[in-house]
Design an enzyme around this catalytic site. Structure first.
Site, PDB file in Angstrom:
ATOM      1  N   CYS A   1       0.820  -1.210   0.000  1.00  0.00           N
ATOM      2  CA  CYS A   1       0.000   0.000   0.000  1.00  0.00           C
ATOM      3  C   CYS A   1       0.855   1.262   0.000  1.00  0.00           C
ATOM      4  CB  CYS A   1      -0.876   0.042   1.238  1.00  0.00           C
ATOM      5  SG  CYS A   1      -1.820  -1.450   1.505  1.00  0.00           S
TER       6      CYS A   1
ATOM      7  N   ARG B   1       4.583   0.289  -6.222  1.00  0.00           N
ATOM      8  CA  ARG B   1       4.633  -0.537  -5.012  1.00  0.00           C
ATOM      9  C   ARG B   1       3.655  -1.711  -5.086  1.00  0.00           C
ATOM     10  NH1 ARG B   1       6.590   2.468  -0.364  1.00  0.00           N
ATOM     11  NH2 ARG B   1       5.194   1.304   0.969  1.00  0.00           N
TER      12      ARG B   1
ATOM     13  N   TRP C   1      -3.239  -2.531  -1.353  1.00  0.00           N
ATOM     14  CA  TRP C   1      -2.919  -3.898  -1.787  1.00  0.00           C
ATOM     15  C   TRP C   1      -3.676  -4.799  -0.818  1.00  0.00           C
ATOM     16  CZ3 TRP C   1      -0.456  -8.367   0.016  1.00  0.00           C
ATOM     17  CH2 TRP C   1      -0.009  -9.253  -0.966  1.00  0.00           C
TER      18      TRP C   1
ATOM     19  N   ASN D   1      -1.335   1.825   6.353  1.00  0.00           N
ATOM     20  CA  ASN D   1      -0.538   0.706   5.831  1.00  0.00           C
ATOM     21  C   ASN D   1      -0.153  -0.173   7.000  1.00  0.00           C
ATOM     22  OD1 ASN D   1      -0.613   1.921   3.380  1.00  0.00           O
ATOM     23  ND2 ASN D   1       1.566   2.402   3.266  1.00  0.00           N
ATOM     24  N   GLY D   2      -0.142  -1.482   6.783  1.00  0.00           N
ATOM     25  CA  GLY D   2       0.235  -2.401   7.866  1.00  0.00           C
ATOM     26  C   GLY D   2      -0.919  -3.323   8.168  1.00  0.00           C
TER      27      GLY D   2
ATOM     28  N   GLU E   1      17.081 -17.434  -9.692  1.00  0.00           N
ATOM     29  CA  GLU E   1      16.737 -16.048 -10.029  1.00  0.00           C
ATOM     30  C   GLU E   1      16.123 -15.957 -11.430  1.00  0.00           C
ATOM     31  OE1 GLU E   1      16.258 -13.491  -8.486  1.00  0.00           O
ATOM     32  OE2 GLU E   1      16.498 -11.812  -9.857  1.00  0.00           O
TER      33      GLU E   1
ATOM     34  N   LYS F   1      12.410 -14.461 -12.107  1.00  0.00           N
ATOM     35  CA  LYS F   1      12.139 -13.336 -13.005  1.00  0.00           C
ATOM     36  C   LYS F   1      11.054 -13.710 -14.001  1.00  0.00           C
ATOM     37  CE  LYS F   1      13.433 -10.653 -11.342  1.00  0.00           C
ATOM     38  NZ  LYS F   1      14.230 -10.653 -10.164  1.00  0.00           N
TER      39      LYS F   1
ATOM     40  N   GLU G   1       7.458 -14.235 -12.323  1.00  0.00           N
ATOM     41  CA  GLU G   1       6.765 -13.081 -11.752  1.00  0.00           C
ATOM     42  C   GLU G   1       6.254 -12.096 -12.806  1.00  0.00           C
ATOM     43  OE1 GLU G   1       9.120 -10.716  -9.035  1.00  0.00           O
ATOM     44  OE2 GLU G   1      10.906 -11.021 -10.235  1.00  0.00           O
TER      45      GLU G   1
ATOM     46  N   HIS H   1      16.653 -36.555  -9.574  1.00  0.00           N
ATOM     47  CA  HIS H   1      15.916 -36.897  -8.349  1.00  0.00           C
ATOM     48  C   HIS H   1      14.458 -36.452  -8.421  1.00  0.00           C
ATOM     49  CE1 HIS H   1      19.684 -38.170  -6.640  1.00  0.00           C
ATOM     50  NE2 HIS H   1      20.210 -37.056  -7.116  1.00  0.00           N
TER      51      HIS H   1
ATOM     52  N   LYS I   1       6.077  -4.049  -4.533  1.00  0.00           N
ATOM     53  CA  LYS I   1       7.512  -3.775  -4.578  1.00  0.00           C
ATOM     54  C   LYS I   1       8.143  -3.884  -3.198  1.00  0.00           C
ATOM     55  CE  LYS I   1      11.356  -2.491  -6.508  1.00  0.00           C
ATOM     56  NZ  LYS I   1      12.064  -3.590  -7.207  1.00  0.00           N
TER      57      LYS I   1
HETATM   58  C1  F6R Z   1      11.721 -10.225  -7.225  1.00  0.00           C
HETATM   59  C2  F6R Z   1      11.628  -9.248  -6.166  1.00  0.00           C
HETATM   60  C3  F6R Z   1      11.359  -9.722  -4.789  1.00  0.00           C
HETATM   61  C4  F6R Z   1      12.233  -8.955  -3.783  1.00  0.00           C
HETATM   62  C5  F6R Z   1      11.857  -9.341  -2.354  1.00  0.00           C
HETATM   63  C6  F6R Z   1      12.738  -8.667  -1.330  1.00  0.00           C
HETATM   64  O1  F6R Z   1      12.020  -9.639  -8.455  1.00  0.00           O
HETATM   65  O2  F6R Z   1      11.753  -8.084  -6.388  1.00  0.00           O
HETATM   66  O3  F6R Z   1      11.558 -11.091  -4.676  1.00  0.00           O
HETATM   67  O4  F6R Z   1      13.575  -9.245  -4.052  1.00  0.00           O
HETATM   68  O5  F6R Z   1      10.530  -8.994  -2.113  1.00  0.00           O
HETATM   69  O6  F6R Z   1      12.621  -7.291  -1.375  1.00  0.00           O
HETATM   70  P1  F6R Z   1      13.681  -6.347  -0.707  1.00  0.00           P
HETATM   71  O7  F6R Z   1      14.965  -6.537  -1.445  1.00  0.00           O
HETATM   72  O8  F6R Z   1      13.137  -4.980  -0.847  1.00  0.00           O
HETATM   73  O9  F6R Z   1      13.824  -6.782   0.714  1.00  0.00           O
END
Ligand code: F6R
Length: 577
Positions: A2, A27, A72, A98-99, A450, A454, A457, A473, A572
């Site tokens: 949020c 975000r 959110w 927020n929270g 990773e 990517k 997501e 396995h 985000k």
């Molecule tokens: C993936 C992504 C998330 C963040 C994760 C941690 O592309 O962005 O997996 O890496 O939410 O976020 P931070 O680094 O802000 O703690």
């Protein structure tokens, strides 16, 4: 997650709030709303929308004090009723939050005569303040937060008060000091257009914003002095600069980000820690996994890299002889923050590798190393990841006392990867499939994780990352000509093992996209497509192999018409558990 923006000043608030909400869109959110204290009637007027902030444009409210919010969904679906701002029964008080309020059901039960219209935990705060209000809004907020359990960044306004009252516990909130106007927001990107002078609130602090003053109080209502910080970036960092998406811009910024981060001065770090614990989430955790390989190889100190959400509930064996490293782009991730607090309680020395200056995790660590990635807007993390890796390489150098050959040139190597590869052709061949496998070994096992993250997501294709040695396995059962495998196979000490894994996949009709070292002709026998990286020191390969995978995910998502910068369901900055 949020987003919050609040304005009080001499200008019309609505456009400022709307613009702020747009800046907070990255975000992640699914509904939005604005409340303004009407300049004539003083009544609080609301405008809410499900979906994009853009929809709020249709109706403009007049007034110079207001609050905006992007929600959110946590408690209740994304509906107009559940969207913030929330009002009390009289409609005199508006709240954005927020929270998560953990005891909201008990509070709701205790407020017998109040009429609730939403399913949210946040709405109860408006009613609680209504119950506690007897003419002094600040006092009503203080009395109310004393009854709350959970996390909050709260902004409150009342029709009869020319002020915004702000309170924080666990969720970030920052105040922007202007000229005859003041603002409040969940992050500085929404403020920077108006001011660079900010004050970060700490937990259990309350701020009262008026047009021409900002006062901060502790939870007992005692005034406290807080230092202002001047933020050192401007709006151009938050623009797309001609790129179609922030993600593509950020991928292409990586050579500069690497150069800038290599110039960061590290704090003095003891070399004789018994263990190093790294806790982080998502992409930052993958960086931590690479860090484990690098630090253990170079400095021979045992490194445990765990997801913060597991670490915090694992009763970890960590103490004063250990170093705890929190890695986080936002510096606000709830699980990483909780892991850090636990490590501190156990007496460990703590170090943050953080991108956002003055974020909560950065402020709570004993030492902090700031990555120089600049603001990352795309929800999928790219340049923050490579900058985190750079810091981990530098740490390995410091802990081992030995430099890593080629690190100083790696930015140019990344530039080469960005310029040379024919990713669009490869993406075109595969963008319609439903499943992908990513495999790698050793230093590039985290790259496989990773690469898969990517892709899933932003393109919503199901993708799994595996240690290549694990294929037999279980996962090899998935291989068909409809399930392509990305094999990360640079010329390194496990190259021949990767080639064996690729042959086994080929023998089962699997299609393979290899990430390999320039000049490797042999690989074309086993791979349908090859994406090349320059020949570098084996230790540095994770910095290069991830680049084509970021681009592949981007191109595939674009071909599938996905909302690359704002993928569904994702936020985000994950400030709730
Ligand atoms: C993936 C992504 C998330 C963040 C994760 C941690 O592309 O962005 O997996 O890496 O939410 O976020 P931070 O680094 O802000 O703690």
């Amino acid at each position: 997650m949020c987003g919050i923006i609040g304005y009080i000043g001499h200008k019309q608030a609505y456009d400022i709030l709307l613009e702020g909400l747009k800046r907070l869109e990255y975000r992640g959110y699914d509904s939005a709303g604005i409340a303004v204290q009407d300049s004539k009637s003083h009544k609080i007027e609301l405008n809410k929308a499900v979906g994009h902030v853009e929809k709020l444009k249709k109706k403009e409210l007049k007034g110079t004090i207001g609050l905006g919010h992007t929600r959110w969904a946590t408690h209740g679906k994304p509906t107009l009723e559940n969207a913030h701002p929330h009002l009390d029964c009289s409609g005199d008080i508006a709240v954005v939050h927020n929270g998560i309020i953990e005891n909201f059901l008990e509070i709701k039960d205790s407020l017998k005569n109040h009429k609730f219209v939403s399913d949210t935990d946040s709405e109860v705060v408006a009613h609680l303040i209504e119950k506690n209000y007897s003419g002094d809004l600040r006092q009503a907020v203080i009395d109310s937060i004393n009854e709350l359990y959970g996390t909050y960044a709260l902004c409150v306004m009342h029709k009869d008060h020319d002020e915004i009252v702000v309170a924080r516990n666990g969720s970030p909130i920052v105040i922007g000091i202007g000229d005859n106007e003041n603002l409040v927001a969940s992050d500085v990107s929404a403020l920077v257009e108006h001011t660079k002078r900010v004050i970060y609130l700490d937990d259990l602090e309350i701020a009262v914003l008026k047009k021409d003053s900002v006062e901060i109080f502790d939870k007992n209502g005692k005034r406290i002095d807080k230092k202002e910080t001047v933020i050192d970036w401007d709006l151009t960092h938050a623009e797309k600069a001609g790129y179609k998406h922030f993600m593509l811009k950020e991928i292409n910024e990586q050579p500069d980000v690497i150069r800038n981060t290599l110039n960061v001065e590290l704090p003095e770090i003891k070399k004789d820690y018994k263990n190093i614990f790294i806790a982080a989430c998502g992409t930052a955790w993958h960086a931590g996994l690479v860090g484990k390989y690098i630090i253990e190889k170079q400095a021979r100190i045992p490194v445990h890299a765990e997801t913060a959400s597991e670490f915090r509930y694992s009763n970890p064996i960590i103490g004063k002889d250990d170093l705890f490293i929190a890695i986080s782009q936002s510096g606000e991730t709830a699980d990483t923050l909780a892991a850090l607090r636990l490590a501190k309680e156990n007496g460990a020395k703590t170090l943050g590798i953080i991108n956002v200056m003055n974020s909560t995790i950065a402020r709570e660590c004993d030492d902090v190393i700031y990555t120089r990635a600049g603001i990352e807007i795309g929800v999928a993390s790219t340049k923050a990841y490579t900058s985190q890796l750079i810091v981990l390489y530098m740490l390995a150098e410091q802990l081992s006392g030995e430099s890593i050959e080629g690190l100083e040139n790696v930015a140019s190597n990344v530039q080469e990867v960005l310029e040379k590869n024919h990713i669009s052709d490869v993406a075109k061949k595969y963008f319609r499939v439903y499943n992908f496998l990513f495999i790698g070994r050793n230093l590039n096992f985290p790259t496989a994780l990773e690469g898969a993250l990517k892709l899933k997501e932003i393109s919503y294709i199901h993708a799994e990352g595996y240690a290549a040695g694990e294929m037999k396995h279980g996962p090899i059962a998935l291989v068909t000509d409809q399930v392509p495998t990305v094999a990360i196979a640079p010329k390194d000490s496990v190259y021949s093992k990767m080639v064996s894994n690729m042959q086994e996949i080929k023998a089962r009709n699997g299609r393979i996209i290899a990430v390999a070292t320039e000049g490797d002709k042999q690989i074309t026998q086993y791979a349908d497509d090859v994406l090349y990286i320059p020949n570098v020191n084996e230790l540095l390969t994770p910095l290069l192999t991830v680049i084509p995978l970021q681009l592949l995910a981007y191109k595939i998502a674009e071909m599938r018409d996905c909302d690359v910068d704002k993928p569904r369901n994702l936020a985000k900055s994950v400030t709730v558990e």
